[in-house]
Design an enzyme around this catalytic site. Structure first.
Site, PDB file in Angstrom:
ATOM      1  N   GLY A 150       0.706  -1.070  -0.030  1.00 56.59           N
ATOM      2  CA  GLY A 150      -0.056   0.069   0.091  1.00 56.59           C
ATOM      3  C   GLY A 150       0.834   1.324  -0.076  1.00 56.59           C
ATOM      4  O   GLY A 150       1.772   1.325   0.378  1.00 56.59           O
ATOM      5  N   ARG A 154       0.451  -5.372  -5.164  1.00 57.64           N
ATOM      6  CA  ARG A 154       0.557  -6.412  -3.819  1.00 57.64           C
ATOM      7  C   ARG A 154       0.675  -7.781  -4.599  1.00 57.64           C
ATOM      8  O   ARG A 154       0.619  -7.893  -5.771  1.00 57.64           O
ATOM      9  CB  ARG A 154      -0.826  -6.337  -2.981  1.00 57.64           C
ATOM     10  CG  ARG A 154      -0.958  -5.174  -2.356  1.00 57.64           C
ATOM     11  CD  ARG A 154      -2.087  -5.096  -1.241  1.00 57.64           C
ATOM     12  NE  ARG A 154      -2.345  -4.036  -0.409  1.00 57.64           N
ATOM     13  CZ  ARG A 154      -1.940  -3.861   0.501  1.00 57.64           C
ATOM     14  NH1 ARG A 154      -1.027  -4.615   1.015  1.00 57.64           N
ATOM     15  NH2 ARG A 154      -2.049  -2.594   1.368  1.00 57.64           N
ATOM     16  N   GLY A 155       1.097  -8.804  -3.802  1.00 57.34           N
ATOM     17  CA  GLY A 155       0.976 -10.033  -4.024  1.00 57.34           C
ATOM     18  C   GLY A 155       2.429 -10.682  -4.428  1.00 57.34           C
ATOM     19  O   GLY A 155       3.280  -9.945  -4.763  1.00 57.34           O
ATOM     20  N   GLY A 184       6.222  -3.285   3.264  1.00 57.46           N
ATOM     21  CA  GLY A 184       5.857  -3.638   4.622  1.00 57.46           C
ATOM     22  C   GLY A 184       6.300  -5.111   4.702  1.00 57.46           C
ATOM     23  O   GLY A 184       7.017  -5.590   4.096  1.00 57.46           O
ATOM     24  N   ASP A 197       1.360   1.366   9.769  1.00 61.85           N
ATOM     25  CA  ASP A 197       0.872   1.382  10.961  1.00 61.85           C
ATOM     26  C   ASP A 197       1.928   1.278  12.072  1.00 61.85           C
ATOM     27  O   ASP A 197       1.738   0.782  13.393  1.00 61.85           O
ATOM     28  CB  ASP A 197       0.309  -0.288  10.805  1.00 61.85           C
ATOM     29  CG  ASP A 197      -0.927  -0.049   9.992  1.00 61.85           C
ATOM     30  OD1 ASP A 197      -1.559   0.975   9.901  1.00 61.85           O
ATOM     31  OD2 ASP A 197      -1.302  -1.318   9.665  1.00 61.85           O
ATOM     32  N   GLY A 232      -4.792   0.774  10.781  1.00 62.30           N
ATOM     33  CA  GLY A 232      -4.273  -0.141  11.983  1.00 62.30           C
ATOM     34  C   GLY A 232      -4.823  -1.459  12.131  1.00 62.30           C
ATOM     35  O   GLY A 232      -5.768  -1.860  12.739  1.00 62.30           O
ATOM     36  N   TYR A 240      -7.352   6.664   3.068  1.00 67.15           N
ATOM     37  CA  TYR A 240      -6.604   6.878   1.849  1.00 67.15           C
ATOM     38  C   TYR A 240      -6.105   8.385   1.642  1.00 67.15           C
ATOM     39  O   TYR A 240      -5.041   8.469   1.064  1.00 67.15           O
ATOM     40  CB  TYR A 240      -7.373   6.498   0.547  1.00 67.15           C
ATOM     41  CG  TYR A 240      -7.947   5.003   0.675  1.00 67.15           C
ATOM     42  CD1 TYR A 240      -6.857   3.975   0.425  1.00 67.15           C
ATOM     43  CD2 TYR A 240      -8.945   4.689   1.129  1.00 67.15           C
ATOM     44  CE1 TYR A 240      -6.984   2.773   0.412  1.00 67.15           C
ATOM     45  CE2 TYR A 240      -9.254   3.137   1.461  1.00 67.15           C
ATOM     46  CZ  TYR A 240      -8.228   2.100   1.060  1.00 67.15           C
ATOM     47  OH  TYR A 240      -8.484   0.921   0.983  1.00 67.15           O
ATOM     48  N   ILE A 297      -4.749  10.055   4.290  1.00 65.35           N
ATOM     49  CA  ILE A 297      -3.672  10.071   4.809  1.00 65.35           C
ATOM     50  C   ILE A 297      -2.425   9.388   4.286  1.00 65.35           C
ATOM     51  O   ILE A 297      -1.321  10.045   4.047  1.00 65.35           O
ATOM     52  CB  ILE A 297      -3.864   9.666   6.294  1.00 65.35           C
ATOM     53  CG1 ILE A 297      -4.770  10.467   7.304  1.00 65.35           C
ATOM     54  CG2 ILE A 297      -2.732   9.312   7.041  1.00 65.35           C
ATOM     55  CD1 ILE A 297      -5.317   9.925   8.324  1.00 65.35           C
TER      56      ILE A 297
END
Length: 430
Positions: free
Chosen positions: A79, A145-146, A170, A201, A245, A354, A356
């Site tokens: 993300g 992603r993925g 992440g 997060d 979060g 989104y 933020i």
């Protein structure tokens, strides 16, 4: 808790003189003690005769990769997060300006960019091309992603003559980077895989903070103030704010302390009920509304999942559980509760998630991004691999990727942080 092995992998002996000048080189044996509590440190030393410690990050006098023959690549995955472009710029400039690396590629759309069948051509990055990207949010490289096949990705790196791969992301990104590093090792290739931890997060373990988190907390301030104004503008007004979060409530907790208009802070680590028990939200909310006439609630996306009838079976492409929307759920429950107790409520719901995460980095967060990027380049040029750049005890560190991904960092509800949150929220909700 037993501390895992913090030994960092190296491609081989560093024998090349660093081209850097006017810097303080970090000795090869420099370390950062893991323990933060004096009694625990003393106990560990008495029991084991040694202390668990991270390898300290920073420039080395001898490097492994010859800059003149080094091609580097940068990718962003997962993300969006404030500061991605700052890190890309920092990596590119440090590689090309400080180390004189001639070629830096930007891999498009995360790990998909290393799979030829997707058809994404890499970008050629230069100090000029990245000059202004820190002023915009998101990532100029794109993201995805993925998991992708590490054999194919290493084939691509080999074909492009890449000697250093930087992965910004992440937990899922780090795991995929580890797979690449293992495939590189299996083939006996001399490719460094170095990660910069990115999670809004702030939940990567063995790292005390990650970039983007400070900007996220800062960005909640105006939302909280707006929710407070809306709540106070009508009798029995409630401002309900839903923030990111997934597994850890750090954004909600720090946002509560940064703007103490918040009366209820709901996080995944501290279970609550709706109607009964010591931590029942709605009876406490009723007391506050009858006494103070307004309330502001902030809730992490992963909080209160036990309140749903069924566990979510949906997952994103990275394998993360897609939680039920606790914000919308609480909105419905609060409205229904008001009708049940004959209290005319006005509930305003805010979800700035989104907004933020797509902002550019703010203030000292941008400084942190630049420093992470510089330390990542130093680590890679010195031949470190399968490593993520961390921060611990006010020092930058090298953390083995398997250690960083071994578990998620969470709020300790017996900590001074959570005590501080409780001290500024509604007195009846304890």
């Amino acid at each position: 808790m037993a501390v895992p092995d913090l030994t960092v992998k190296r491609l081989g002996e560093a024998t090349i003189d660093s081209p850097l000048s006017g810097v303080k080189f970090i000795p090869e044996n420099s370390s950062v003690i893991y323990g933060k509590d004096a009694d625990e440190v003393i106990r560990e030393y008495n029991e084991n005769g040694r202390l668990s410690a991270f390898e300290q990050a920073g420039p080395r006098e001898k490097i492994y990769h010859d800059p003149a023959w080094t091609h580097a690549a940068i990718l962003t995955a997962g993300g969006l997060c404030p500061g991605l472009n700052d890190v890309i710029k920092g990596l590119t400039r440090t590689l090309m300006v400080r180390y004189n690396v001639p070629i830096v590629f930007g891999i498009r759309y995360g790990y998909q960019g290393l799979i030829p069948s997707f058809g994404y051509e890499p970008m050629l990055l230069t100090p000029d091309s990245v000059d202004g990207i820190h002023e915009i949010g998101g990532t100029v490289l794109g993201s995805s992603r993925g998991r992708q096949d590490e054999v194919t990705m290493v084939e691509t790196l080999k074909r492009m003559n890449i000697k250093i791969l930087f992965c910004i992301g992440g937990d899922g990104t780090l795991r995929c980077a580890h797979d690449i590093a293992m495939e590189v090792e299996r083939r006996g290739l001399n490719i460094s895989v170095v990660c910069i931890p990115k999670t809004i997060d702030n939940d990567i373990n063995f790292i005390d903070k990650t970039f983007g988190f400070e900007t996220a907390v800062y960005a909640t301030n105006s939302v909280i103030s707006s929710a407070h104004n809306e709540a106070k503008g009508t009798p029995h007004g409630v401002g309900l704010i839903h923030v990111m979060g997934r597994d850890s409530g750090f954004i909600a907790a720090y946002a509560t302390l940064a703007n103490t208009h918040v009366n209820y802070c709901l996080v995944p680590e501290d279970a609550f009920s709706l109607y009964e028990g010591e931590h029942a939200l709605l009876p406490s909310l009723e007391r506050r509304l009858r006494e103070r006439k307004h309330a502001v609630i902030i809730v992490s996306e992963g909080a209160g999942q036990h309140l749903f009838e069924e566990e979510s079976s949906r997952r994103d492409k990275s394998g993360n559980v897609l939680h039920h929307n606790i914000g919308e759920f609480l909105h419905e429950k609060i409205v229904a509760w008001g009708k049940e107790i004959n209290l005319d409520l006005s509930v305003k719901y805010f979800d700035p998630s989104y907004l933020i995460r797509s902002l550019p980095a703010h203030g000292t967060d941008a400084v942190f991004c630049e420093m992470l990027a510089q330390h990542a380049v130093h680590a890679a040029m010195a031949g470190r691999t399968d490593v993520v750049i961390g921060h611990w005890n006010d020092r930058f560190t090298h953390v083995p990727i398997p250690v960083a991904t071994s578990s998620r960092k969470k709020i300790d509800i017996n900590s001074s942080l959570w005590d501080s949150v409780k001290s500024v929220t509604w007195k009846c909700y304890r």
